[in-house]
Every structure is written in C-alpha cells, then in structure tokens.
Design an enzyme around this catalytic site. Structure first.
Site, PDB file in Angstrom:
ATOM      1  N   VAL A   1      50.160  40.969  34.989  1.00  0.00           N
ATOM      2  CA  VAL A   1      49.092  40.260  34.290  1.00  0.00           C
ATOM      3  C   VAL A   1      48.770  40.880  32.937  1.00  0.00           C
ATOM      4  O   VAL A   1      48.125  40.244  32.102  1.00  0.00           O
ATOM      5  CB  VAL A   1      47.815  40.180  35.138  1.00  0.00           C
ATOM      6  CG1 VAL A   1      48.050  39.336  36.378  1.00  0.00           C
ATOM      7  CG2 VAL A   1      47.283  41.571  35.503  1.00  0.00           C
TER       8      VAL A   1
ATOM      9  N   ASN B   1      42.138  38.918  40.538  1.00  0.00           N
ATOM     10  CA  ASN B   1      41.983  39.916  41.588  1.00  0.00           C
ATOM     11  C   ASN B   1      42.846  41.148  41.374  1.00  0.00           C
ATOM     12  O   ASN B   1      42.549  42.204  41.944  1.00  0.00           O
ATOM     13  CB  ASN B   1      42.341  39.270  42.934  1.00  0.00           C
ATOM     14  CG  ASN B   1      42.549  40.291  44.019  1.00  0.00           C
ATOM     15  OD1 ASN B   1      41.602  40.863  44.539  1.00  0.00           O
ATOM     16  ND2 ASN B   1      43.812  40.546  44.371  1.00  0.00           N
TER      17      ASN B   1
ATOM     18  N   THR C   1      41.830  47.584  52.838  1.00  0.00           N
ATOM     19  CA  THR C   1      42.900  47.109  51.969  1.00  0.00           C
ATOM     20  C   THR C   1      43.807  48.288  51.643  1.00  0.00           C
ATOM     21  O   THR C   1      43.499  49.436  51.971  1.00  0.00           O
ATOM     22  CB  THR C   1      42.336  46.528  50.670  1.00  0.00           C
ATOM     23  OG1 THR C   1      41.721  47.573  49.909  1.00  0.00           O
ATOM     24  CG2 THR C   1      41.302  45.433  50.951  1.00  0.00           C
TER      25      THR C   1
ATOM     26  N   TYR D   1      37.348  52.656  36.716  1.00  0.00           N
ATOM     27  CA  TYR D   1      37.307  51.376  37.426  1.00  0.00           C
ATOM     28  C   TYR D   1      35.984  50.644  37.178  1.00  0.00           C
ATOM     29  O   TYR D   1      35.962  49.454  36.856  1.00  0.00           O
ATOM     30  CB  TYR D   1      37.508  51.640  38.914  1.00  0.00           C
ATOM     31  CG  TYR D   1      37.282  50.460  39.822  1.00  0.00           C
ATOM     32  CD1 TYR D   1      38.267  49.488  39.989  1.00  0.00           C
ATOM     33  CD2 TYR D   1      36.100  50.332  40.548  1.00  0.00           C
ATOM     34  CE1 TYR D   1      38.070  48.413  40.845  1.00  0.00           C
ATOM     35  CE2 TYR D   1      35.889  49.267  41.399  1.00  0.00           C
ATOM     36  CZ  TYR D   1      36.883  48.308  41.541  1.00  0.00           C
ATOM     37  OH  TYR D   1      36.681  47.241  42.389  1.00  0.00           O
TER      38      TYR D   1
END
Length: 258
Positions: free
Chosen positions: A66, A93, A200, A164
């Site tokens: 991306v 995402n 995850t 982040y």
C-alpha cells in the site's frame, strides 16, 4: 448531497492487509454479508489465496504494497476487473512491521524519527494511496465508503507505542478532513479504533498477563476480538450509517470512554 443507499451485498470492497488477523476478520465479515471483496496482501499470499478460495467468485486475492501508489492503482484495477464493477468501499487496515509488545518498543529517549516515518508510510501514506486510487470508481458509482482502522491509544496511551500511535493519530486527522472534503461526492469517511485484540499476529507477542489486565479493566470483562471490531466496520459501510461521517468509534469493551 444525500449519500446513495447501497447494501453490503452490492458493494465492491478492498481490504488492505486483508488476509490475516483483523484484516481476515473484516474480509470474512463483508463476504458473509454477500459483498465482493478484494483481499489485499503484501507478504501473506498463501493466506490471502486460501481465504479467497473459501468464497469462490466473490473474493479475489490481490498483491500490493500500500506504500507504493503504482501497486495500489493495480490493486484497484484488479478488483474492478475481477468483479466487473467499480470499487465502492475501502478498509485501510494494513499494518506495517509492528508487534504489540510494550517491553520491546523503543522508549521516548531512544526512538528515532525514522521509526515514526516508517509507521507514517504504512498508516498515512498507505490509506492516502488507496483512497485516491479508489476515488474515480466511487465517483462512477455515485457512492463511497472509507473505513480507517485506528487505535484507542489516542485516549489511553498506556504503552510506549510512540510511532504507531502518532501515525494513527495522523490518520484520524485525515479521516476528519477527508470526510469534509469528500462528503459532497456521496463518500463517507470514518474510523474504527480498537484496543489490543485477542488475538492477531501483531498481538501474539503480548504477554498473557497484559490480556488479563485489560479484560479486568473493561466493563464487559473481556478483551475485544477481531470479529467484534469487524462488526463495527460493517456498520460504517452499511446503509445504517448513511448519515455518519468523520467519526471515530472506539471498540474496546468500554475500556476507554469518549
């Protein structure tokens, strides 16, 4: 302009980082509602193709970093070719090279700007590329839904995920300014912000005691799952959210208020 009504089963969706973890839950949620989904991946080709195979012609796995606008343009073109219709919905995402383990993250006195820049490339440049690449198709369809994935660490910065969190905060700003800019074209732009998800790939490095502490602090007494966050993504894409844009919905079991 009043946004057009379009059910989930009439949408063509691109989910960036859609093959694993939260992305896979989001892809499955849309596919379960009858949408056609392009499962974008960077390095998880086997997982993406396996997921697409489960849903037959309504799913396609499409490679593309991306951060690379040319590759993103190719992702959008591949989705449109596969489904014979323009992309109407994008879910930003993809998470670039990050593990949720506070003990392993650089502290304030150690982190360098390059660390922040790397996260900005994934969390801001990536969504910018995908939104801009999808805009012509949304204009053609007269309908658009953009859902960005954020974090509850804006309000509750309890771990030193400086890079982040800063990048996701910038994405929240982009969510709100793009909502204002694109609203007249019938395109809504919203954000869903989770806390730590259980589990995850990115949160697999989190110590069990951290999950236990988070669960104990929530009114629901549990850590949010990827599937629960995916439900909120579907809401923003659905006709039920046709009057909602520029919003940030926190999905973390009630840990963070406001």
């Amino acid at each position: 302009m009043t946004t057009a009504l379009r059910g989930l089963d009439d949408q063509v969706v691109v989910v960036s980082g859609g093959a694993r973890g939260l992305g896979a839950a989001i892809s499955r949620a849309f596919l379960g509602q009858g949408a056609r989904v392009a499962i974008n991946y960077h390095s998880s080709g086997a997982a993406a193709h396996a997921l697409a195979a489960e849903f037959g012609p309504r799913a396609v796995a499409v490679a593309g970093d991306v951060r690379d606008r040319a590759r993103v343009d190719a992702v959008i073109a591949a989705a449109q070719e596969a489904f014979g219709a323009p992309v109407t919905t994008v879910v930003n995402n993809a998470l670039i090279d990050f593990a949720f383990n506070g003990d392993a993250r650089a502290q304030a006195g150690e982190i360098g700007y390059r660390d922040l820049a790397a996260q900005f490339e994934g969390s801001v440049q990536g969504p910018l590329n995908l939104i801009q690449a999808a805009l012509p198709g949304m204009a053609e369809a007269g309908f658009g839904r953009v859902i960005n994935i954020g974090t509850n660490l804006f309000q509750h910065p309890v771990v030193p995920y400086h890079d982040y969190t800063a990048a996701k905060a910038a994405l929240l700003s982009l969510t709100r300014t793009f909502a204002d800019d694109l609203g007249p074209r019938g395109i809504t732009v919203n954000m869903v912000s989770g806390g730590l998800l259980q589990t995850t790939d990115a949160s697999a490095a989190t110590p069990p005691e951290v999950f236990d502490a988070i669960a104990a602090a929530t009114p629901l007494g549990a850590v949010t799952t990827p599937e629960q966050l995916a439900d909120a993504v579907l809401f923003f894409a659905s006709p039920w959210a046709r009057g909602v844009t520029g919003q940030n919905l926190i999905v973390d079991g009630g840990l963070v208020k406001g």
